[in-house]
Motif scaffolding. Structure first.
Motif, PDB file in Angstrom:
ATOM      1  N   SER A   3       0.751  -1.238   0.103  1.00 11.62           N
ATOM      2  CA  SER A   3       0.054  -0.033   0.079  1.00 11.62           C
ATOM      3  C   SER A   3       0.776   1.187   0.082  1.00 11.62           C
ATOM      4  N   GLN A 123     -12.291  -3.763  -1.005  1.00 12.23           N
ATOM      5  CA  GLN A 123     -12.005  -2.844   0.213  1.00 12.23           C
ATOM      6  C   GLN A 123     -10.768  -2.067  -0.053  1.00 12.23           C
ATOM      7  N   ILE A 124     -10.485  -1.376  -1.073  1.00 13.22           N
ATOM      8  CA  ILE A 124      -9.268  -0.562  -1.247  1.00 13.22           C
ATOM      9  C   ILE A 124      -9.711   0.762  -0.626  1.00 13.22           C
ATOM     10  N   THR A 125      -9.052   1.229   0.204  1.00 12.07           N
ATOM     11  CA  THR A 125      -9.556   2.183   1.180  1.00 12.07           C
ATOM     12  C   THR A 125      -8.837   3.642   0.734  1.00 12.07           C
ATOM     13  N   HIS A 151     -16.476   0.737   3.077  1.00 18.90           N
ATOM     14  CA  HIS A 151     -14.851   0.555   3.015  1.00 18.90           C
ATOM     15  C   HIS A 151     -14.392   0.762   1.631  1.00 18.90           C
ATOM     16  N   SER A 152     -14.918   2.044   1.273  1.00 23.50           N
ATOM     17  CA  SER A 152     -14.202   2.467  -0.088  1.00 23.50           C
ATOM     18  C   SER A 152     -14.249   4.055   0.002  1.00 23.50           C
ATOM     19  N   ALA A 218      -7.095  -5.444  -1.148  1.00 30.94           N
ATOM     20  CA  ALA A 218      -7.104  -4.263  -0.725  1.00 30.94           C
ATOM     21  C   ALA A 218      -5.517  -4.140  -0.167  1.00 30.94           C
TER      22      ALA A 218
END
Length: 262
Positions: A3, A123-125, A151-152, A218
């Motif tokens: 990330s 769920q990539i935040t 969760h976005s 994610a």
């Protein structure tokens, strides 16, 4: 997948700094979108599906805007750069433009074409990552990007700036449950291709076909268990260097390049 460093501040839906955490509104729930910077604002003003509420512009930015867009769909309010500065976080690069508009509608899964390539984000935040993914999606003519309502990050502010105008060209399909969406796409005949740095098969070895959905995990956590189970293949991107995992936005761009060339 690795990330990108997270930012300590977020924006609320009015565009002001919110130091208590991310905004409560999500892709399917925001009631207004804040766009700033030349590319996001210019592309939004060119989009006939946008409905506009307010445009703040500095004198120099307004000159550029009228050169790029021509007749504007609303009357801008002339301001000094400092007036926009106060509406945004200190590191925001607004280039003298600040636009408030309605959020774009979220289309249904059923509206996706039968020959589509779409992305599904598990769920990539990080709004920077989602914005960069949208930019790649626009470059590779992706039909839609599927995100979860929770969760976005919301389709406004930092995400829109990172997307550099791509929000106007790639629809965000907001769903309550990504697993249910993948199940439904499978019933429609979509090939569901999940990505994992430890995937069972190299992307080069997967027999690709359309319609196709690329499922990206994610930051740090990767794909959740149900998402993995619903994918027809779990693929990896084979790389010759010492580092075998990439930031999710970079991995998405490479996956799209490889998939669309085949």
């Amino acid at each position: 997948m690795m990330s990108a460093p997270s930012r300590p501040r977020f924006q609320n839906r009015r565009g002001r700094p919110d130091r208590d955490g991310p905004p409560p509104h999500r892709p399917g729930e925001i009631d207004e979108a804040i766009l700033y910077g030349a590319h996001p604002v210019i592309e939004a003003l060119r989009n006939p599906n946008r409905r506009f509420r307010k445009l703040l512009a500095t004198e120099n930015a307004l000159k550029r805007l009228t050169e790029e867009v021509g007749e504007l769909p609303l009357v801008p309010e002339m301001v000094r750069p400092s007036q926009i500065d106060r509406l945004l976080t200190p590191d925001a690069v607004h280039q003298g433009l600040y636009l408030v508009c309605d959020p774009l509608p979220s289309p249904d899964l059923d509206s996706l074409p039968d020959d589509a390539i779409v992305l599904a984000l598990d769920q990539i935040t990080d709004p920077h990552n989602v914005g960069a993914i949208l930019r790649s999606a626009a470059a590779f003519a992706v039909a839609a990007v599927i995100v979860t309502i929770r969760h976005s990050p919301a389709a406004t502010g930092v995400l829109a700036k990172s997307a550099s105008g791509a929000l106007e060209h790639v629809p965000l399909v907001a769903v309550k449950n990504l697993g249910d969406a993948l199940d439904k796409l499978g019933e429609r005949g979509f090939l569901r291709l999940g990505f994992d740095s430890d995937g069972d098969v190299s992307l080069d070895e997967v027999p690709l076909r359309r319609p196709l959905v690329l499922v990206m995990g994610a930051e740090g956590k990767g794909l959740r268990q149900r998402s993995r189970e619903l994918c027809d293949h779990l693929a990896r991107l084979d790389m010759p260097g010492a580092i075998k995992s990439l930031n999710v936005s970079n991995a998405t761009a490479i996956a799209l390049y490889a998939a669309t060339r085949r």
